[in-house]
Scaffold this motif. Sequence first.
Motif, mmCIF file in Angstrom:
data_model
loop_
_atom_site.group_PDB
_atom_site.id
_atom_site.type_symbol
_atom_site.label_atom_id
_atom_site.label_comp_id
_atom_site.label_asym_id
_atom_site.label_seq_id
_atom_site.Cartn_x
_atom_site.Cartn_y
_atom_site.Cartn_z
ATOM 1 N N GLN A 42 0.834 -1.201 0.000
ATOM 2 C CA GLN A 42 0.000 0.000 0.000
ATOM 3 C C GLN A 42 0.868 1.251 0.000
ATOM 4 O O GLN A 42 0.587 2.216 -0.699
ATOM 5 N N SER A 43 1.949 1.211 0.763
ATOM 6 C CA SER A 43 2.872 2.355 0.790
ATOM 7 C C SER A 43 3.473 2.601 -0.584
ATOM 8 O O SER A 43 3.593 3.746 -1.022
ATOM 9 N N LEU A 44 3.839 1.541 -1.271
ATOM 10 C CA LEU A 44 4.400 1.681 -2.611
ATOM 11 C C LEU A 44 3.368 2.266 -3.575
ATOM 12 O O LEU A 44 3.677 3.168 -4.357
ATOM 13 N N GLY A 54 8.849 9.866 -1.008
ATOM 14 C CA GLY A 54 9.711 8.693 -0.897
ATOM 15 C C GLY A 54 10.169 8.462 0.525
ATOM 16 O O GLY A 54 10.248 7.324 0.990
ATOM 17 N N GLU A 55 10.440 9.545 1.254
ATOM 18 C CA GLU A 55 10.860 9.429 2.652
ATOM 19 C C GLU A 55 9.747 8.816 3.507
ATOM 20 O O GLU A 55 10.001 7.969 4.359
ATOM 21 N N GLU A 56 8.510 9.262 3.260
ATOM 22 C CA GLU A 56 7.395 8.712 4.043
ATOM 23 C C GLU A 56 7.183 7.245 3.718
ATOM 24 O O GLU A 56 6.897 6.440 4.607
ATOM 25 N N MET A 57 7.337 6.860 2.454
ATOM 26 C CA MET A 57 7.195 5.457 2.091
ATOM 27 C C MET A 57 8.224 4.606 2.832
ATOM 28 O O MET A 57 7.891 3.557 3.396
ATOM 29 N N LEU A 58 9.468 5.066 2.880
ATOM 30 C CA LEU A 58 10.507 4.317 3.567
ATOM 31 C C LEU A 58 10.249 4.226 5.064
ATOM 32 O O LEU A 58 10.527 3.200 5.695
ATOM 33 N N GLU A 59 9.713 5.272 5.647
ATOM 34 C CA GLU A 59 9.364 5.235 7.081
ATOM 35 C C GLU A 59 8.292 4.196 7.358
ATOM 36 O O GLU A 59 8.347 3.480 8.354
ATOM 37 N N ARG A 60 7.327 4.109 6.476
ATOM 38 C CA ARG A 60 6.241 3.127 6.659
ATOM 39 C C ARG A 60 6.747 1.694 6.541
ATOM 40 O O ARG A 60 6.316 0.815 7.257
#
Length: 61
Positions: A42-44, A54-60
């Motif tokens: 879902q994050s992707l 991109g930073e928020e995706m990596l945090e998730r």
Amino acid sequence: MKGTNNKLYSRCYRAAGKYAEEHSGKDLTEDEFKVWSAAAGQSLRDYVGGRISGEEMLERV
């Protein structure tokens, strides 16, 4: 992200033959892996859709 998926799947695969009391802090149950995998997917999708950075995706993940 593919490398992370493989790493976490390996943790799940390693844990499959163990009793619960034998699990280390890195082992994942199949259910835990499924929950992580769904959240990562879902994050992707959110990142590709431009809804998150991109930073928020990596945090998730």
